[in-house]
Design an enzyme around this catalytic site. Structure first.
Site, mmCIF file in Angstrom:
data_model
loop_
_atom_site.group_PDB
_atom_site.id
_atom_site.type_symbol
_atom_site.label_atom_id
_atom_site.label_comp_id
_atom_site.label_asym_id
_atom_site.label_seq_id
_atom_site.Cartn_x
_atom_site.Cartn_y
_atom_site.Cartn_z
ATOM 1 N N LYS A 269 -13.722 -1.235 5.909
ATOM 2 C CA LYS A 269 -14.293 -2.005 4.812
ATOM 3 C C LYS A 269 -15.423 -2.922 5.268
ATOM 4 C CE LYS A 269 -10.562 -0.322 2.795
ATOM 5 N NZ LYS A 269 -9.647 0.631 3.473
ATOM 6 N N ASP B 11 -1.020 -6.096 8.862
ATOM 7 C CA ASP B 11 -2.037 -5.119 8.485
ATOM 8 C C ASP B 11 -3.275 -5.911 8.072
ATOM 9 O OD1 ASP B 11 -3.612 -3.093 7.512
ATOM 10 O OD2 ASP B 11 -2.044 -2.148 6.320
ATOM 11 N N TRP C 233 0.859 -1.189 0.000
ATOM 12 C CA TRP C 233 0.000 0.000 0.000
ATOM 13 C C TRP C 233 0.896 1.240 0.000
ATOM 14 C CZ3 TRP C 233 -2.106 2.512 4.943
ATOM 15 C CH2 TRP C 233 -3.054 3.500 4.632
#
Length: 399
Positions: A246, A211, A130
């Site tokens: 999310k 993560d 990311w």
């Protein structure tokens, strides 16, 4: 003094979103921003979130500060989601959780903790990762390294490269791993590979930093946690950064958590004391509302069952778009095989599109994709599928 400053460059992803907003084309498509979208191209508020919020409004009696590490009920709910009900790690008190403002907040707190408590240690990130990861760790003053992760020529995980690189990690170093739905590639470790990585990191006396931003968006809430759970059976210490943007759709509430796993309850408690110091000097204590939503849903059997169905529906829509995207590109005569996208998981995938092809798509068709070729599969709908695939096939055929 401010007039002497140079203007900072726009964030590569947020900058694309701003350009998309200003684009007057009625046919524009945004596949860059990392948010879930439904079949109508909207980012919905989950029904369970609305129900939980109504309960909170009716019962709320105060807006007082939370503790530095947040609500104990929230921490318990997070640990059960990560490790499962009846987990030995939780029962033994080896896991402690701090409520953070989003997954990014958890990563920054973890970075501050590592820099202060293990000076000189390095943090290893997958290549690619990311784009905000290196920025967060650099801002905390951590030295970073990378390990190979993805074989672009085969559009697949490069596990041999991962294994070889991690064998050179030094004691006290931290290794960043994506819990599931790797961003940006969509290529994940298998449970067996997770176990092997755990063996290597335990042998190297390194600290995994996971993560875990997309639990439920890969193969399911329990299946997506298999890697983290396998890892924690092998290593004595770990850091896990959770995000509920999310799977709860709580993007603007900034709801996350940092879970610390120690070799004993005492070790975990000592680590938490330093995590709390990092929090206190960073943002003092976490925001309450989003965490209360998560706690309410996970703590009520009926709401939780309904929420799990909502997560399943989001995951299945993403998988449906993957399959339809590959099939439509084939039907449009795209001179490239995209079938690998069906094997990847989560919201993101490396499309294999080059930077120049991405630029052409934006200039000619108002289709916005990150320069690396990463696409947000959740931004694809049945309505924009045909023009999207027609444009990609046209650009691929262009000289």
């Amino acid at each position: 003094m401010f007039e002497t400053l140079d203007k900072a460059p726009a964030d590569p992803i947020m900058g694309l979103t701003e350009a998309f907003r200003q684009d007057p084309s009625p046919h524009k498509i945004n596949l860059s921003v990392g948010v879930y979208q439904d079949a109508n191209g909207r980012t919905p508020v989950l029904d369970t979130v609305k129900k939980a919020e109504q309960r909170l409004i009716e019962k709320q009696t105060s807006k007082s500060y939370l503790p530095i590490d947040g609500s104990p009920d929230y921490a318990a709910a997070v640990k059960e989601l990560v490790f499962g009900a009846g987990s030995d790690i939780t029962a033994e008190g080896r896991a402690v959780t701090a409520h953070t403002p989003g997954g990014t907040g958890a990563l920054r707190v973890a970075a501050d903790f590592l820099r202060r408590q293990f000076p000189g240690s390095r943090l290893w990130m997958s290549d690619p990762t990311w784009p905000n990861h290196p920025k967060v760790f650099d801002a905390a003053g951590l030295e970073t390294q990378t390990y190979p992760y993805f074989d672009a020529s085969a559009n697949a995980l490069n596990f041999d490269g991962i294994r070889d690189a991690l064998a050179s990690v030094e004691q006290g170093d931290a290794v960043l791993l994506h819990g599931c739905c790797h961003n940006p590639t969509g290529a994940d470790l298998t449970p067996e590979q997770w176990d092997e990585v755990g063996v290597i990191l335990a042998d190297r006396k390194a600290i995994p930093l996971v993560d875990f931003a997309y639990q439920g968006f890969g193969d399911g809430l329990e299946a997506d946690a298999e890697g983290v759970r396998a890892l924690c059976k092998r290593v004595p210490n770990a850091l896990i950064a959770s995000s509920f943007s999310k799977n709860f759709g709580l993007y603007n509430e900034r709801v996350g958590a940092l879970t610390v796993v120690g070799s004993s309850a005492d070790a975990a408690d000592k680590a938490l004391s330093h995590v709390k110091q990092a929090i206190r000097s960073n943002y003092s204590n976490p925001p309450a509302h989003g965490g209360a939503i998560v706690t309410t849903i996970l703590g009520d059997a009926e709401l939780r069952a309904e929420w799990e169905k909502e997560v399943t529906a989001m995951r299945e829509r993403i998988m449906k778009m993957r399959t339809l995207f590959v099939d439509t590109l084939r039907d449009k005569g795209a001179p490239q095989d995209f079938s690998f996208l069906k094997e990847q998981r989560g919201m993101f995938s490396f499309s294999g599109l080059t930077k120049s092809q991405v630029e052409t798509l934006r200039e000619r068709y108002s289709i916005y994709i990150v320069g690396s070729g990463r696409i947000n599969v959740a931004g694809i709908t049945e309505a924009n599928m045909d023009p999207l695939c027609t444009a990609i096939a046209d650009v691929l055929r262009s000289p």
